[in-house]
Design a protein around this motif. Sequence first.
Motif, PDB file in Angstrom:
ATOM      1  N   PHE A  92       0.824  -1.209   0.000  1.00  0.00           N
ATOM      2  CA  PHE A  92       0.000   0.000   0.000  1.00  0.00           C
ATOM      3  C   PHE A  92       0.855   1.254   0.000  1.00  0.00           C
ATOM      4  CE2 PHE A  92      -3.376  -2.940   1.490  1.00  0.00           C
ATOM      5  CZ  PHE A  92      -4.276  -2.671   0.471  1.00  0.00           C
ATOM      6  N   VAL A  93       2.018   1.169   0.636  1.00  0.00           N
ATOM      7  CA  VAL A  93       2.936   2.319   0.611  1.00  0.00           C
ATOM      8  C   VAL A  93       3.352   2.604  -0.833  1.00  0.00           C
ATOM      9  CG1 VAL A  93       5.268   3.076   1.252  1.00  0.00           C
ATOM     10  CG2 VAL A  93       3.790   2.038   2.975  1.00  0.00           C
ATOM     11  N   ALA A  94       3.499   1.517  -1.630  1.00  0.00           N
ATOM     12  CA  ALA A  94       4.001   1.677  -2.999  1.00  0.00           C
ATOM     13  C   ALA A  94       2.944   2.206  -3.970  1.00  0.00           C
ATOM     14  CB  ALA A  94       4.550   0.336  -3.504  1.00  0.00           C
ATOM     15  N   VAL A  95       1.663   2.255  -3.535  1.00  0.00           N
ATOM     16  CA  VAL A  95       0.632   2.773  -4.439  1.00  0.00           C
ATOM     17  C   VAL A  95       0.832   4.287  -4.586  1.00  0.00           C
ATOM     18  CG1 VAL A  95      -1.843   3.125  -4.756  1.00  0.00           C
ATOM     19  CG2 VAL A  95      -1.002   0.979  -3.793  1.00  0.00           C
ATOM     20  N   PRO A  96       1.039   4.770  -5.824  1.00  0.00           N
ATOM     21  CA  PRO A  96       1.282   6.196  -5.999  1.00  0.00           C
ATOM     22  C   PRO A  96       0.049   7.024  -5.623  1.00  0.00           C
ATOM     23  CG  PRO A  96       1.770   4.947  -8.008  1.00  0.00           C
ATOM     24  CD  PRO A  96       1.046   4.034  -7.088  1.00  0.00           C
ATOM     25  N   VAL A  97       0.275   8.273  -5.323  1.00  0.00           N
ATOM     26  CA  VAL A  97      -0.827   9.136  -4.892  1.00  0.00           C
ATOM     27  C   VAL A  97      -1.758   9.451  -6.064  1.00  0.00           C
ATOM     28  CG1 VAL A  97      -1.419  11.365  -3.849  1.00  0.00           C
ATOM     29  CG2 VAL A  97       0.623  10.141  -3.103  1.00  0.00           C
ATOM     30  N   SER A  98      -1.178   9.639  -7.286  1.00  0.00           N
ATOM     31  CA  SER A  98      -2.002  10.129  -8.397  1.00  0.00           C
ATOM     32  C   SER A  98      -3.182   9.209  -8.767  1.00  0.00           C
ATOM     33  CB  SER A  98      -1.121  10.409  -9.617  1.00  0.00           C
ATOM     34  OG  SER A  98      -0.299   9.316  -9.886  1.00  0.00           O
ATOM     35  N   PRO A  99      -3.007   7.877  -8.906  1.00  0.00           N
ATOM     36  CA  PRO A  99      -4.199   7.079  -9.212  1.00  0.00           C
ATOM     37  C   PRO A  99      -5.224   7.119  -8.084  1.00  0.00           C
ATOM     38  CG  PRO A  99      -2.280   5.662  -8.868  1.00  0.00           C
ATOM     39  CD  PRO A  99      -1.781   7.060  -8.914  1.00  0.00           C
ATOM     40  N   ALA A 108      -1.455  -2.588  -5.205  1.00  0.00           N
ATOM     41  CA  ALA A 108      -0.593  -3.101  -4.135  1.00  0.00           C
ATOM     42  C   ALA A 108      -0.287  -4.584  -4.355  1.00  0.00           C
ATOM     43  CB  ALA A 108      -1.252  -2.900  -2.775  1.00  0.00           C
ATOM     44  N   ALA A 109      -1.119  -5.234  -5.195  1.00  0.00           N
ATOM     45  CA  ALA A 109      -1.068  -6.697  -5.331  1.00  0.00           C
ATOM     46  C   ALA A 109       0.301  -7.266  -5.709  1.00  0.00           C
ATOM     47  CB  ALA A 109      -2.132  -7.153  -6.320  1.00  0.00           C
ATOM     48  N   PRO A 110       1.036  -6.652  -6.651  1.00  0.00           N
ATOM     49  CA  PRO A 110       2.324  -7.278  -7.012  1.00  0.00           C
ATOM     50  C   PRO A 110       3.247  -7.472  -5.806  1.00  0.00           C
ATOM     51  CG  PRO A 110       1.744  -5.597  -8.612  1.00  0.00           C
ATOM     52  CD  PRO A 110       0.720  -5.515  -7.526  1.00  0.00           C
ATOM     53  N   ILE A 111       3.298  -6.504  -4.911  1.00  0.00           N
ATOM     54  CA  ILE A 111       4.177  -6.636  -3.743  1.00  0.00           C
ATOM     55  C   ILE A 111       3.593  -7.640  -2.750  1.00  0.00           C
ATOM     56  CG2 ILE A 111       5.145  -5.391  -1.762  1.00  0.00           C
ATOM     57  CD1 ILE A 111       5.444  -2.978  -3.600  1.00  0.00           C
ATOM     58  N   ILE A 112       2.253  -7.621  -2.610  1.00  0.00           N
ATOM     59  CA  ILE A 112       1.617  -8.588  -1.711  1.00  0.00           C
ATOM     60  C   ILE A 112       1.883 -10.010  -2.216  1.00  0.00           C
ATOM     61  CG2 ILE A 112      -0.575  -9.393  -0.759  1.00  0.00           C
ATOM     62  CD1 ILE A 112      -1.601  -6.527  -0.948  1.00  0.00           C
ATOM     63  N   ILE A 113       1.800 -10.180  -3.543  1.00  0.00           N
ATOM     64  CA  ILE A 113       1.998 -11.523  -4.096  1.00  0.00           C
ATOM     65  C   ILE A 113       3.451 -11.967  -3.954  1.00  0.00           C
ATOM     66  CG2 ILE A 113       2.020 -12.816  -6.277  1.00  0.00           C
ATOM     67  CD1 ILE A 113      -0.664 -11.444  -6.865  1.00  0.00           C
ATOM     68  N   ALA A 114       4.388 -11.025  -4.036  1.00  0.00           N
ATOM     69  CA  ALA A 114       5.789 -11.392  -3.784  1.00  0.00           C
ATOM     70  C   ALA A 114       5.917 -11.972  -2.370  1.00  0.00           C
ATOM     71  CB  ALA A 114       6.692 -10.180  -3.956  1.00  0.00           C
TER      72      ALA A 114
END
Lengths: 220, 228
Positions: free
Chosen positions: A103-110, A133-139
């Motif tokens: 969630f931290v990695a989700v950019p503000v603009s979208p 956020a899913a790609p990092i969660i899936i990692a």
Amino acid sequence: MNWLQQNIALVAELTVIHLAITIAAVFLSLLLAVPIGRLAYRWKWVGGPTVAVLAVLYAVPSLPLLIIVPAVTGTPLRSPLNLVMVLTIYGVAVLVRSVVDGFVAVPVSPRTAATAVGYSGWARFWVVELPLAAPIIIAGLRVVLVSTISLVTIGSIIGIRSLGTFFTDGFQRGIVAEVATGVVVTVTLALLLDQLCAVAARRALPWTVPTERRRRSVPQ
Amino acid sequence: MNLLAEAWAWLTDPASWTDGGIPERIAQHLAVTFVVVVIAAVIALPAGIAVGHRRRGGGWVVATSGAARAIPTLGVLTLFALWLGIGLVAPVLALVLLAIPPLIAGAYAGVAAIDHSIPEAARAIGMSEAQIVGRVEVPLAARTIVGGLRSATLQVIATATLAAYISDTGLGRYIIGGLKSRDYAEMIGGSVLVVALALILDAAFALALRLRIFRTTTSARHHERTAL
């Protein structure tokens, strides 16, 4: 090889049991970790202590936990449920961190764009934030998946059947082929499911690729 | 909950603390853990630091340590016990083998996370490669390397508990022995001791990491989070 030929049915049976315990634990971990991680991300005063407590839980060795959890909850020691609970504790401990990072990695603009086109907080979470956020969660999920498959085998010490049964049984009867089969099948299963998870994620989340490329291009 | 009371009674029973009892088991457990971590570190840390220094082969190191997570500890322990017989050699060898991949990956991650410009600057002022490693990269990566030692130590404490399945060592024996004799108080008491030992060592590492010698660059601190 002879041992494997004679016991192929048992290998299949224990693989299925092993998979069932793994999937139950990994699924439960994900189910618990996403809301916990989202709350920890939203409120920093929850996040700090939560991550700290989970880090301590992760430091607890597995075999003792398998003995202590049923003593506290009253579950029978040899119940697969006991193993699922313990593995879920470890899974949550690892995953919450990935969820927060995701969630931290989700950019503000979208996020602001979604609000601008009229998404409510709840819809924005499902349609915009979670997928990003899913790609990092899936990692994180892949790490949990692989270590869970390997950890399930520990249950065989206290008599919970899985591929680990080949270790205890093979050791007691002195059959090297049986133990070796158990190791090979467990590792193969872990690597196979890991790859399956990676391929499925790439299909379902095509936006994973730019993130990876971006990470690689970061000057180290 | 009654079981927990029984376990507490076992833990506080003076008979559990006599010769050959809990103190000796704790000492054995710590000794095995220490020996294994030291041997593994002597092999793994130079290797990981070297790969990090060259900044090549890192993907391979990370992939291998990831795949090593799939290896079931109990399987390796029982396999080694069948090959090498009952005794201390089999568990120590198995534990060393299992501790090496994460240690290499941790040391590699720590060194590789250092900004390119820093070793290059050291080279520019005339430092030899050995000096760059010893005086620049290792101090900057120290935090991550100790972090790797911390997780390796915790892993070895856990696997040393499993080692009691194949040899009469350490606190794990209370669990394995208790299982055989259906002595739940001993099993739970032994489990509590292992957990306490792990958490105390973890806390000791956490405190050590607060020492000023583990100052680090911000980029290294950031990468440490993602790497470990």
